[in-house]
Design an enzyme around this catalytic site. Sequence first.
Site, short mmCIF file in Angstrom:
data_model
loop_
_atom_site.label_atom_id
_atom_site.label_comp_id
_atom_site.label_asym_id
_atom_site.label_seq_id
_atom_site.Cartn_x
_atom_site.Cartn_y
_atom_site.Cartn_z
N HIS A 1 2.89 -74.98 -7.33
CA HIS A 1 1.89 -75.73 -8.10
C HIS A 1 1.08 -74.71 -8.91
O HIS A 1 0.92 -73.56 -8.47
CB HIS A 1 1.00 -76.46 -7.09
CG HIS A 1 -0.02 -77.38 -7.68
ND1 HIS A 1 -1.22 -76.94 -8.20
CD2 HIS A 1 -0.04 -78.72 -7.80
CE1 HIS A 1 -1.93 -77.99 -8.62
NE2 HIS A 1 -1.23 -79.08 -8.39
N ASP B 1 0.31 -72.45 0.82
CA ASP B 1 -0.35 -73.59 0.18
C ASP B 1 0.12 -74.84 0.93
O ASP B 1 1.25 -75.28 0.76
CB ASP B 1 0.07 -73.61 -1.30
CG ASP B 1 -0.28 -74.93 -2.00
OD1 ASP B 1 -0.76 -75.86 -1.32
OD2 ASP B 1 -0.04 -75.02 -3.21
N GLN C 1 0.33 -80.28 0.42
CA GLN C 1 1.18 -81.46 0.61
C GLN C 1 1.74 -81.57 2.03
O GLN C 1 2.20 -82.63 2.43
CB GLN C 1 2.35 -81.44 -0.39
CG GLN C 1 1.94 -81.55 -1.84
CD GLN C 1 1.26 -82.88 -2.16
OE1 GLN C 1 1.39 -83.86 -1.43
NE2 GLN C 1 0.52 -82.92 -3.26
N CYS D 1 1.55 -80.58 -12.55
CA CYS D 1 0.94 -79.25 -12.39
C CYS D 1 1.95 -78.24 -11.86
O CYS D 1 1.62 -77.37 -11.05
CB CYS D 1 -0.28 -79.29 -11.48
SG CYS D 1 -1.63 -80.22 -12.15
N LYS E 1 -6.00 -85.03 -0.02
CA LYS E 1 -4.55 -85.31 0.10
C LYS E 1 -4.22 -85.81 1.49
O LYS E 1 -3.08 -86.17 1.77
CB LYS E 1 -3.74 -84.04 -0.15
CG LYS E 1 -4.10 -83.30 -1.41
CD LYS E 1 -3.06 -83.44 -2.48
CE LYS E 1 -3.34 -82.52 -3.63
NZ LYS E 1 -3.02 -83.11 -4.92
C1 PLP Z 1 1.36 -78.25 -3.67
C2 PLP Z 1 -0.05 -78.33 -4.16
N1 PLP Z 1 -0.81 -77.24 -4.12
C3 PLP Z 1 -2.08 -77.24 -4.54
C4 PLP Z 1 -2.65 -78.37 -5.04
C5 PLP Z 1 -4.06 -78.33 -5.51
O1 PLP Z 1 -4.87 -79.10 -4.68
P1 PLP Z 1 -6.38 -79.40 -5.07
O2 PLP Z 1 -6.37 -79.94 -6.46
O3 PLP Z 1 -6.79 -80.41 -4.04
O4 PLP Z 1 -7.12 -78.13 -4.95
C6 PLP Z 1 -1.90 -79.54 -5.13
C7 PLP Z 1 -2.45 -80.76 -5.74
O5 PLP Z 1 -1.74 -81.56 -6.30
C8 PLP Z 1 -0.57 -79.51 -4.66
O6 PLP Z 1 0.19 -80.60 -4.70
#
Ligand code: PLP
Length: 420
Positions: free
Chosen positions: A137, A214, A217, A378, A240
Site C-alpha cells: 500500500h 503493515d 488488513q 492506494c 479497519k
Molecule cells: C494494507 C494497508 N496498509 C496501510 C493502510 C493505511 O491505513 P490507514 O489509512 O488506516 O492508516 C491501508 C488502508 O487501506 C491498507 O489497506
Amino acid sequence: MSTVVKTPPQVHPARAFEVERVRRDFPVLHQKVHGKPLVYLDNAATTQKPLAVIEAIENYYRQDNSNIHRGVHAPSERATEAYERVRVAAQKFLNAADTKEIIFVRGTTEGINLVAQTYGRKNVGSGDEVLITALEHHSNIVPWQLLCEEKGAKLRVAPINDRGELLLDEFEKLLSQKTKIVAVGHLSNALGTINPVREIVRMAHARNIPVLVDGAQAAPRMKIDVQALDCDFYAISGHKMYGPTGIGVLYGKTRLLEAMPPYQGGGDMIASVTFEKTVYNRLPYKFEAGTPNIADTIGLGAAIEYLNELGLDEIENHEADLLSYATSKVESIPGLRVIGTAREKAGVLSFVMEDIHPHDIGTILDSDGIAVRTGHHCAQPVMQRFNIPATARASFGLYNTRAEVDALAAGIHKVREVMG
Ligand SMILES: Cc1ncc(COP(=O)(O)O)c(C=O)c1O
C-alpha cells in the site's frame, strides 16, 4: 434388514457463525441505498461499527470525558484507567510481551511513518537500503521513499508473480549488508495475498535486519501473534477492525523502542523539561506526545472486545467461505478476470471486466445498493505490475452473507448487460 449408516451433517463454519445475529449489532447495515438494501462490500477501505463501539464512545463523552495522566480528580482517573485498559487489551490482542510495546497512533500510516522517522532516520544512511515488496500500500512505500530521499539511501522492491505472490527467493536475494530495515504488508488490500511473514522475518533476522509488518488488513481477519511472528514492528488501524477512525496501534519490541528517538515533542512524552535539556518519558509514553485520541482509543477497546467475543478463528473461517463462494460465482462470468489469485489469500476479491472501466462497474453496482471500491486502492505499483489502471474490489467483513455475494454476482451480470 440392512442398516443405513448416516454420516452426520457437515456443519459448515459459515453456518456455525451466526451472521444474522451479528448483523443486528451494526446499525449502518440496515438502510436502503437507491431503494435497495445496502450490500456493503468495501470493508478493506473501512469497516462498519457495532453498537458496542458507538456506545463506548458516547458513554465516554457523556460520563468520563477528561484529560488523562494529569488530573487527580475522579473523571481524569476514570478516563486514564479506561485508556490504559485498552493498552492491555491491545497487548493481548497482538500477544505482545509487554504493554510498553503498545503505542497508540492515528493508524497504520502514522505507525509506519513513526518507525521511518525515528528508527529509520537513526539507522539508515547514505548507500543503505530499505527493502519492501511489490504488494505494498502507498503508506508502506512513501514513508520509506521520503526517508531514502533524505538519507541518500535506496528503496529496493521484492517482486511478485502473476498470481500476486511474493517471490521469496528473489526477496532473499535482495537482503544484504546494506539492508537496514524490511517493511512488508501482512495482507494485501489490493489483491488479498497473505505474505509469509514468519518466513520473511526468519530470513531478515538471519542477517540481523529488523522487520516492520503493515497489519492494516490482517488484524481484522486473522489472529495476530507478534511474538510467534517475531516481527520487530507491527502497525494496525482501528477503523479497519470495526473500531473508530483516527486511532491505531504500533507494536514495537522494547529493545528497539528504547533505542529510538522520540517521534514528536510535546506534553506527556517528557519526564522533565528545562530550557537546557529535556528528559524523555519512559515507554510507551515517549512516543505519545500531546493529548491523545482518548475517546477513539476507548472505542478501539470496545472493538477489540467485540472481535474477541466473536473469535478471530470464526471470523477467518466465515470470510474464507465468502471469498471462495464469491470467487467461484464471479469466475464463471464471461469477460471477468480475477486479479490476485494467490494460494494464501483472504478478504479481498479484485477483478476487471473486458472493455468495461472499473468506475462503470462501481457506479452500476451502486445503483443496486452494492458498495464496492474501484480504482488503484492506494497500490498503484500493484496495478502497474498487472498492466491495468484500476480494478473493482469487493472486500468482505464479518457481517457479510452468501446472499450478499449472490447480489454482487447478479449486479455484475447487470453490468455486462448495460455495458456489453
Ligand atoms: C494494507 C494497508 N496498509 C496501510 C493502510 C493505511 O491505513 P490507514 O489509512 O488506516 O492508516 C491501508 C488502508 O487501506 C491498507 O489497506
